[in-house]
Enzyme design. Structure first.
Site, short mmCIF file in Angstrom:
data_model
loop_
_atom_site.label_atom_id
_atom_site.label_comp_id
_atom_site.label_asym_id
_atom_site.label_seq_id
_atom_site.Cartn_x
_atom_site.Cartn_y
_atom_site.Cartn_z
N GLY A 102 62.73 73.83 39.14
CA GLY A 102 62.62 75.06 38.52
C GLY A 102 63.96 75.77 38.75
O GLY A 102 64.52 76.53 37.89
N ASN A 158 56.38 85.34 42.06
CA ASN A 158 55.71 84.55 43.15
C ASN A 158 55.54 85.30 44.44
O ASN A 158 54.29 84.76 44.99
CB ASN A 158 57.08 83.62 43.63
CG ASN A 158 58.32 84.30 43.86
OD1 ASN A 158 58.89 84.80 42.81
ND2 ASN A 158 59.05 84.08 44.86
N HIS A 168 56.19 70.97 40.85
CA HIS A 168 55.42 70.98 42.03
C HIS A 168 54.50 72.09 42.18
O HIS A 168 53.64 72.45 42.99
CB HIS A 168 56.33 70.77 43.24
CG HIS A 168 57.17 72.13 43.56
ND1 HIS A 168 56.86 72.71 44.99
CD2 HIS A 168 58.09 72.41 43.07
CE1 HIS A 168 57.86 73.76 44.71
NE2 HIS A 168 58.62 73.54 43.88
N CYS A 192 63.16 86.16 57.50
CA CYS A 192 63.06 86.53 58.82
C CYS A 192 64.74 86.06 59.06
O CYS A 192 65.38 85.22 59.16
CB CYS A 192 62.49 85.43 59.48
SG CYS A 192 62.67 85.99 61.28
N1 PLP Z 1 61.21 80.50 40.28
C1 PLP Z 1 59.94 80.79 40.88
C2 PLP Z 1 59.36 82.35 40.14
C3 PLP Z 1 59.41 80.27 41.92
O1 PLP Z 1 58.32 80.79 42.52
C4 PLP Z 1 60.17 78.96 42.43
C5 PLP Z 1 59.76 78.37 43.73
O2 PLP Z 1 59.04 79.01 44.42
C6 PLP Z 1 61.36 78.82 41.80
C7 PLP Z 1 61.65 79.62 40.72
C8 PLP Z 1 62.08 77.72 42.22
O3 PLP Z 1 61.56 76.45 41.74
P1 PLP Z 1 61.75 75.06 42.48
O4 PLP Z 1 61.07 75.11 43.89
O5 PLP Z 1 61.05 74.01 41.47
O6 PLP Z 1 63.16 74.82 42.57
#
Ligand code: PLP
Length: 385
Positions: free
Chosen positions: A69, A152, A202, A326
């Site tokens: 991502g 997230n 994932h 942290c």
């Molecule tokens: N964008 C968001 C909103 C995410 O939650 C994450 C991963 O937690 C990412 C991008 C990054 O994705 P990746 O872990 O596949 O690089």
């Protein structure tokens, strides 16, 4: 141990693993090779691309497979910033204060080293970006608008279709990071009106290390990674065939089983939110109460060290997450906590509980028996420090 961190990552679905396995051994060819080993691998990648395009309601040629991502976000931001500069000298990137570091750090670097100017859109108290704010900020020199589909840390879903509409009217490309959203929300790019959409395997029971970027045909994107002509010359490098096959199967299953998956997690998630807010003093739900991901419960607890709480939860057998980074000796609330207006005494005590296929009612009952006591324990220790 009870795993309650499905927003961090999910286990690979056994059905996904099964379709991946042959491409590690018997069908190991390079999709760019001319011979039949290559043809078989190429057919697998083509078929995966068609599957993904089917779920996203786009052309297969508009899907670019990436390594994660993060890479998809980088490709969108870097590629379109350069592409639009060449096209019409546009140099503004409009993004929000709630973005994942894959977007925010990329925007910061583009500003510091690549002459891009960045405007950061505010979030409201629930973490949403308003289409009106986008409309106000957008101008003819905007190269790209990037606003995440779902957050997230706090689970908030943004009004993406309305934001896309604003961008469309101005003829400005719109990117959305759907890495969290894809596990539960519709990702039909026509219905949403999105020009670029990032996905990561994932988060929806696919493998780690594989992602995809949807790029609407005609979008001005100059690839930052050059080399061979793979992925329509937008992402050079030999494709990771087994992972791409797994990504597509995981996304297909997610689309097919979306309703059942929501029905499984949402009542459990609601039980967690209701009980915690009732039983824990000085607790707040973070994120939107309604427009939020169905597996996502996130809180802040006043005067609690969130990292200490995570350690206590881990010792009690529960794997959860928080939103505070942290730093040695000086923990700071996350950017998202700050952006939704939380002061330090609240923002440091964040907790994220995210559910998934392996979560049972018994797990939730066990968590709810322990969590109120653990918050109080963490609060007592935090106050002494
Ligand atoms: N964008 C968001 C909103 C995410 O939650 C994450 C991963 O937690 C990412 C991008 C990054 O994705 P990746 O872990 O596949 O690089």
């Amino acid at each position: 141990m009870v795993y309650l961190d499905y927003a961090a990552t999910t286990p690979v679905d056994k059905r996904v693993l099964e379709v991946m396995l042959p491409y590690f051994s018997d069908s190991f060819g390079n999709p760019s090779s001319v011979h039949r080993y290559g043809q078989k691998a190429e057919a697998a990648v083509d078929s995966a691309r068609e599957t993904v395009a089917g779920v996203l309601n786009c052309q297969p040629g508009e899907i670019v497979f990436t390594s994660c991502g993060t890479e998809s976000d980088n490709l969108a931001l870097r590629g379109v910033s350069i592409g639009m500069r060449s096209k019409n000298n546009a140099k503004w990137l409009l993004t929000s204060k709630g973005e994942h570091p894959a977007v925010s750090k990329t925007a910061e670097q583009l500003e510091e080293h690549y002459g891009v100017q960045v405007e950061w859109l505010e979030l409201d108290e629930y973490g949403q970006v308003s289409p009106e704010a986008v409309e106000k900020a957008i101008c003819c020199e905007t190269a790209l608008v990037s606003v995440m589909y779902a957050n997230n840390e706090i689970g908030t879903i943004n009004p993406i279709a309305q934001i896309a509409e604003v961008c469309r009217k101005q003829g400005i490309p719109f990117h959305s990071d759907a890495v969290q959203a894809a596990a539960y929300l519709q990702v039909d790019v026509q219905a949403l009106g999105i020009d670029l959409l990032s996905l990561g395997g994932h988060k929806f029971y696919g493998p780690k290390g594989v992602g995809a970027l949807y790029v609407r045909k005609g979008t001005a994107l100059i690839p930052p990674q050059t080399g061979g002509g793979q992925e329509s010359a937008l992402r050079a490098g030999t494709q990771n065939v087994p992972y791409i096959v797994g990504f597509a199967e995981a996304l297909r299953l997610t689309a097919e089983e979306r309703e059942q998956r929501i029905l499984h997690v949402k009542p459990l998630r609601d039980q967690i939110i209701g009980t915690i807010l009732e039983e824990v003093t000085d607790s707040l739900l973070t994120g939107h109460p309604i427009s939020r991901l169905p597996q996502h419960a996130s809180f802040v607890f006043k005067d609690v060290d969130g990292n200490l709480l995570l350690t206590l939860l881990d010792a009690a057998g529960f794997a959860c997450s928080s939103g505070s980074a942290c730093k040695t000796g000086n923990p700071e609330p996350s950017e998202v906590m700050k952006a939704i207006g939380l002061t330090r005494d609240w923002g440091l005590g964040s907790l994220r509980i995210t559910l998934g296929s392996g979560t049972s009612p018994a797990h939730v009952d066990a968590l709810l028996r322990e969590l109120p006591k653990l918050v109080e324990k963490a609060r007592k220790i935090s106050r002494k420090q």
